[in-house]
Design an enzyme around this catalytic site. Structure first.
Site, PDB file in Angstrom:
ATOM      1  N   LYS A   1     -73.818  25.401 -68.378  1.00 36.34           N
ATOM      2  CA  LYS A   1     -73.839  23.940 -68.385  1.00 36.34           C
ATOM      3  C   LYS A   1     -74.844  23.410 -69.420  1.00 36.34           C
ATOM      4  O   LYS A   1     -75.586  24.178 -70.022  1.00 36.34           O
ATOM      5  CB  LYS A   1     -74.181  23.414 -66.989  1.00 36.34           C
ATOM      6  CG  LYS A   1     -73.141  23.780 -65.945  1.00 36.34           C
ATOM      7  CD  LYS A   1     -71.748  23.285 -66.309  1.00 36.34           C
ATOM      8  CE  LYS A   1     -70.709  23.464 -65.221  1.00 36.34           C
ATOM      9  NZ  LYS A   1     -70.411  24.845 -64.854  1.00 36.34           N
TER      10      LYS A   1
HETATM   11  C1  PLP Z   1     -65.973  20.321 -62.255  1.00 35.76           C
HETATM   12  C2  PLP Z   1     -66.846  21.332 -61.581  1.00 35.76           C
HETATM   13  N1  PLP Z   1     -67.255  21.088 -60.333  1.00 35.76           N
HETATM   14  C3  PLP Z   1     -68.043  21.953 -59.684  1.00 35.76           C
HETATM   15  C4  PLP Z   1     -68.460  23.105 -60.264  1.00 35.76           C
HETATM   16  C5  PLP Z   1     -69.274  24.076 -59.465  1.00 35.76           C
HETATM   17  O1  PLP Z   1     -70.562  24.256 -59.964  1.00 35.76           O
HETATM   18  P1  PLP Z   1     -71.370  25.605 -59.632  1.00 35.76           P
HETATM   19  O2  PLP Z   1     -70.814  26.664 -60.510  1.00 35.76           O
HETATM   20  O3  PLP Z   1     -72.788  25.263 -59.995  1.00 35.76           O
HETATM   21  O4  PLP Z   1     -71.216  25.897 -58.206  1.00 35.76           O
HETATM   22  C6  PLP Z   1     -68.070  23.403 -61.561  1.00 35.76           C
HETATM   23  C7  PLP Z   1     -68.514  24.653 -62.198  1.00 35.76           C
HETATM   24  O5  PLP Z   1     -68.268  24.956 -63.326  1.00 35.76           O
HETATM   25  C8  PLP Z   1     -67.246  22.498 -62.255  1.00 35.76           C
HETATM   26  O6  PLP Z   1     -66.821  22.742 -63.494  1.00 35.76           O
END
Ligand code: PLP
Length: 493
Positions: free
Chosen positions: A294
């Site tokens: 990210k």
């Molecule tokens: C649109 C979206 N929502 C939620 C998430 C979940 O984040 P995490 O990987 O930190 O759990 C991601 C992860 O890439 C994402 O792209």
């Protein structure tokens, strides 16, 4: 010859068992079979061996019986362009032969220069802050960095409350739990997104209801939302996909008219703006992810933000086991442990100190890509609405097969041969095993974007010369369709 190389060469008189043992030792998925004069006669891959065993081969059989004699090889010097051009996702180990056909070296895809899609840049005060945590013993979820990170994030986004959490997935679960979303409720979700909004809806015992996306923003199409609202609908999750904001005004207007909550999933869009407002501050709750790919990272991590004191109160309570703040081990509700550690927050704080630098450099990278790819036939650049500040989480574009006959996957294959890492766009949720309802006609835009889209390298530290290299490969592939071919031979397992 180094040791790994020596485990790749076997004599043609070995048995299947000896080949299996060599494959196990070298971990390369391939062995080369040479005769007494070290002349290469054939090769065997993991897959060749699997197929042979399934067809009834015995481990005492001569390996030569199953040997692939029609192999691809290179000549010296090892790293000349002709050899590199032979490498691809299937042929990832190339034996290099001298003029007499002896194996003298090996060229592997993994030896070549690689450009990752995204890698973290941890060159600020990360080490200093983490060492401070270690030296002071504050390594768990209490400690000054958690508070400082939350406060800096709150003020960067301009919101009333920011609460750090373990990742962007639980951020969504916490948000829905705090809004009371539960059994029998329905939640509207874009069909094209990472799975977390849908899987967390299922975790709440609610039903995800998919809505197609708009082709010009790749995000939830507001004009399709109302047809999906029922008396059970509780919330809309607006996902700001690949860094481009959703069209929030009509979404908020529909939500208001129907009494629905709006959660903005900003995992991919930290710093993006809708009509001058940072995403995450428009709906009831904004959620963020700090996974390593990210814009800023804490390794794993996330944040939930809101302007509502009640929602913030619920989220904080649920994040910390539902425990009363003034009475230890007294639990007001059944909650979770979704806390971020001080160590992770220390990294997050150092990352956040750099966010303006990251985003402004990202702007240069985006310009560099767009200027060079703008006039390439069949390439559609990432969305950019006049009302949006897109932060281009990953610079993602579309390959329009209908007009060019060129296939996205083949372009990805060519980029891989040149050491350039890419990602396909997400698969639509309605196609995925937990949600597939068999009707593939309802989401034409998500289907189309998903088959045509790919993301290019967009790290915070990518060199502009490397962006030029990526563009040069794309331009040459799109111009010269005759070099387009599907890979159909294999030297990898
Ligand atoms: C649109 C979206 N929502 C939620 C998430 C979940 O984040 P995490 O990987 O930190 O759990 C991601 C992860 O890439 C994402 O792209």
């Amino acid at each position: 010859m180094n040791e790994i190389f020596s485990t790749l060469l076997l004599n043609t008189n070995v048995t299947v068992e000896e080949v299996l043992a060599a494959l196990d030792r070298n971990g390369k998925g391939v062995v080369f079979l040479v005769d007494h004069d070290q002349i290469m006669r054939g090769l065997l891959t993991d897959s060749d061996m699997r197929r042979a065993l399934l067809k009834g081969a015995s481990i005492s059989d001569p390996a030569e019986l199953y040997m692939n004699r029609d192999f691809v090889s290179g000549t010296l010097p090892k790293e000349k362009p002709e050899n590199i051009a032979l490498l691809n996702e299937k042929i990832c180990s190339l034996p290099i032969l001298n003029p007499s056909g002896r194996v003298v070296d090996l060229l592997r895809l993994t030896d070549l220069w690689r450009l990752p899609v995204m890698e973290p840049v941890l060159k600020g005060r990360e080490v200093e802050y983490v060492l401070d945590c270690l030296n002071t013993n504050w390594i768990s979820s209490q400690g000054k960095y958690v508070e400082q990170f939350e406060e800096k994030f709150r003020s960067y986004i301009s919101t009333d409350y920011a609460l750090s959490v373990s990742n962007g997935t639980v951020a969504l679960h916490l948000a829905m739990a705090a809004l009371g979303i539960g059994r029998g409720d329905e939640v509207i979700i874009p069909d094209l997104t990472f799975i977390a909004p849908a899987s967390m809806t299922v975790l709440c015992a609610a039903k995800p209801v998919f809505v197609d996306v708009d082709r010009s923003t790749w995000t939830l199409d507001p004009s399709l939302i109302e047809a999906h609202i029922t008396p059970r609908t509780k919330a809309i999750i607006a996902v700001h996909l690949y860094g481009h904001p959703c069209d929030m005004d009509p979404i908020m207007e529909i939500a208001k008219r129907h009494g629905l909550y709006v959660i903005e999933d900003c995992a991919e869009a930290l710093g993006a703006e809708y009509k001058g407002r940072k995403v995450g501050t428009i709906g009831d709750i904004g959620t963020f992810s700090f996974f390593a790919n990210k814009v800023i990272t804490t390794g794993e991590g996330g944040m939930v933000i809101t302007n509502s004191p009640e929602i913030h109160h619920n989220m904080r309570l649920l994040r910390d086991h539902g425990m009363a703040r003034d009475k230890r081990y007294w639990h007001l509700v059944a909650g979770f442990n979704y806390r971020l550690t001080n160590l992770q927050a220390a990294i997050g704080l150092a990352q956040l100190e750099k966010i303006d630098v990251f985003l402004s450099y990202r702007g240069e990278v985006v310009n560099r890509y767009s200027t060079q790819l703008n006039d390439v036939d069949g390439i559609v650049l990432p969305p950019q609405k006049e009302w949006a500040k897109n932060i281009y989480w990953l610079y993602s574009l579309l390959v329009d097969k209908e007009t060019t006959g060129i296939d996205r996957d083949s372009l990805m294959g060519h980029l891989a041969v040149h050491g350039i890492d890419t990602r396909p766009l997400f698969y639509p949720l309605h196609q995925q095993p937990p949600f597939s309802d068999g009707d593939w006609k309802k989401y034409p835009n998500a289907d189309w974007l998903s088959t045509c889209g790919l993301s290019l390298p967009t790290s915070n530290n990518i060199k502009l010369e490397d962006v030029d290299k990526v563009c040069a490969v794309i331009r040459s592939v799109m111009k010269n369709k005759s070099i387009f071919r599907k890979y159909d031979t294999g030297q990898c397992s």
